[in-house]
Design a protein around this motif. Structure first.
Motif, mmCIF file in Angstrom:
data_model
loop_
_atom_site.group_PDB
_atom_site.id
_atom_site.type_symbol
_atom_site.label_atom_id
_atom_site.label_comp_id
_atom_site.label_asym_id
_atom_site.label_seq_id
_atom_site.Cartn_x
_atom_site.Cartn_y
_atom_site.Cartn_z
ATOM 1 N N ALA A 91 0.832 -1.211 0.000
ATOM 2 C CA ALA A 91 0.000 0.000 0.000
ATOM 3 C C ALA A 91 0.863 1.256 0.000
ATOM 4 N N ASN B 222 0.536 4.025 -2.920
ATOM 5 C CA ASN B 222 0.228 5.410 -2.565
ATOM 6 C C ASN B 222 1.296 6.366 -3.074
ATOM 7 N N GLU C 140 0.706 6.934 -6.749
ATOM 8 C CA GLU C 140 -0.422 7.849 -6.954
ATOM 9 C C GLU C 140 -0.023 9.295 -6.671
ATOM 10 N N SER D 289 -7.604 -6.482 -6.176
ATOM 11 C CA SER D 289 -7.981 -5.566 -5.099
ATOM 12 C C SER D 289 -7.170 -4.275 -5.174
ATOM 13 N N MET D 290 -5.879 -4.384 -5.471
ATOM 14 C CA MET D 290 -5.040 -3.198 -5.596
ATOM 15 C C MET D 290 -5.364 -2.432 -6.875
ATOM 16 N N ARG E 204 -8.247 -2.101 -8.188
ATOM 17 C CA ARG E 204 -9.448 -1.306 -7.920
ATOM 18 C C ARG E 204 -9.104 -0.002 -7.220
ATOM 19 N N HIS E 205 -8.008 -0.003 -6.484
ATOM 20 C CA HIS E 205 -7.601 1.198 -5.758
ATOM 21 C C HIS E 205 -6.913 2.215 -6.664
ATOM 22 N N ILE E 206 -6.097 1.755 -7.608
ATOM 23 C CA ILE E 206 -5.220 2.674 -8.336
ATOM 24 C C ILE E 206 -5.673 2.987 -9.762
ATOM 25 N N ARG F 132 -12.926 1.483 -14.398
ATOM 26 C CA ARG F 132 -12.759 0.637 -13.209
ATOM 27 C C ARG F 132 -14.084 0.343 -12.512
ATOM 28 N N ASP F 133 -14.832 1.379 -12.170
ATOM 29 C CA ASP F 133 -16.055 1.160 -11.396
ATOM 30 C C ASP F 133 -17.073 0.337 -12.178
#
Length: 346
Positions: free
Chosen positions: A212, A216, A219, A237-238, A240-242, A260-261
């Motif tokens: 993470a 981060n 980003e 899972s990662m 979906r975050h980035i 993504r969404d």
């Protein structure tokens, strides 16, 4: 002009819904990369491993396109082909309007500062005999004519940007943790102010507690310097975050490209549905994701893919046409492309 490291921050906002969306920084069309198979005592050419077979997509300025799929689907090969670390068999790869697939060696060398790579294993990608300062400064030695003091100032600024203490400059890679080594690799990639960075599973070799932090960091650097990423990963899972958009690959071909969404809420391609159904759900009471899709059989050989759709031998929704004719990647909804005979446009 994009700001150099040490300049005031610049925040890039993706405005796909505006009348004038951002232009593609990277445009890939019909990319093919085949590895020849030689057999027999005379090493005759008997076939090809179709690692990447007719792949097309765009990456817009300032966005992160995630490239996902199971091991062996061609993700890393696409990333290396985009930077021409592998010679392309066919197709076009335009970066900032220049087709690098056909560039002469000297012209390609002049393009290198615009495109860089962060490798999967930071220990293997760093020279153990070089100090941190030498590793980060190597691109400056190759592509600039800065003085020694200017290079040192630049190295320190890069170390500050990725969260490394300047006192570490004279240390060697083996003296750092995995996360710190990956920060060194990121600093090296940033040295020449690139526009485009391929992140080839940059967190796969790191402890979960460090992953993470690295994501981060990526980003934050993207927002500050207006970077564009191709983020290759199998960690959904990662992703979906980035990610801003996600490109799903299967056996060397693109199955689906979606925001993504939209992809995570409702995948369209049968393979994307199976892939996302495997993402662990932290809330056992949430039943909105549906049942786990278990695929039968093994992935076919890239040396002998199916005649029709590459996914037809494992697809739970396959019909006779799927075994006979390859689907075309087509737009079926705004900003959504799918290669499936049975996903129709709205």
């Amino acid at each position: 002009m994009r700001p150099a490291i040490g300049a005031p921050p610049r925040h890039m906002l993706l405005m796909f819904d505006s009348p004038s969306p951002p232009r593609p920084l990277v445009s890939v069309r019909n990319l093919k990369l085949y590895f020849p198979i030689h057999a027999g005592i005379f090493r005759r050419h008997t076939g090809n491993v179709k690692a990447v077979d007719n792949v097309s997509f765009d990456i817009y300025e300032g966005e992160t396109l995630a490239l996902v799929g199971e091991s062996g689907c061609g993700k890393s090969t696409v990333g290396r082909a985009l930077l021409r670390l592998y010679e392309v068999t066919a197709g076009r790869v335009e970066i900032d309007g220049v087709d690098i697939a056909s560039l002469a060696p000297e012209k390609l060398r002049q393009m290198r500062p615009k495109m860089q790579m962060v490798f999967q294993d930071p220990q293997a990608s760093l020279n153990p005999r070089m100090t941190v300062a030498s590793i980060i400064g190597e691109p400056l030695d190759e592509h600039t004519s800065q003085t020694k003091s200017e290079k040192l100032g630049r190295i320190y600024a890069l170390m500050d940007a990725v969260g490394l203490n300047r006192s570490f400059a004279d240390r060697y890679p083996h003296e750092f943790s995995g996360g710190q080594r990956q920060r060194i690799g990121i600093a090296r990639a940033l040295a020449l102010n690139p526009k485009f960075i391929v992140c080839d599973e940059p967190i796969a070799a790191l402890d979960v507690s460090i992953q993470a932090q690295v994501v981060n960091l990526l980003e934050d650097l993207q927002k500050e310097f207006g970077l564009t990423y191709l983020f290759i990963s199998h960690d959904l899972s990662m992703v979906r975050h980035i990610a801003d958009r996600v490109c799903v690959m299967y056996l060397g071909q693109v199955a689906e490209i979606s925001p993504r969404d939209a992809l995570y809420e409702g995948p369209l391609h049968p393979y994307a549905k199976a892939l996302l159904s495997a993402v662990p759900n932290p809330d056992p009471r949430d039943r909105s994701r549906g049942k786990r899709v278990i695929l039968q059989g093994d992935v076919p050989s890239a040396a002998n893919p199916p005649k029709g759709c590459n996914f037809c031998t494992r697809c739970p929704e396959a019909q006779p046409i799927c075994f006979d004719r390859k689907p075309i990647l087509q737009t079926v909804a705004p900003r959504r492309q799918v290669a499936c005979h049975f996903v129709n446009s709205n």
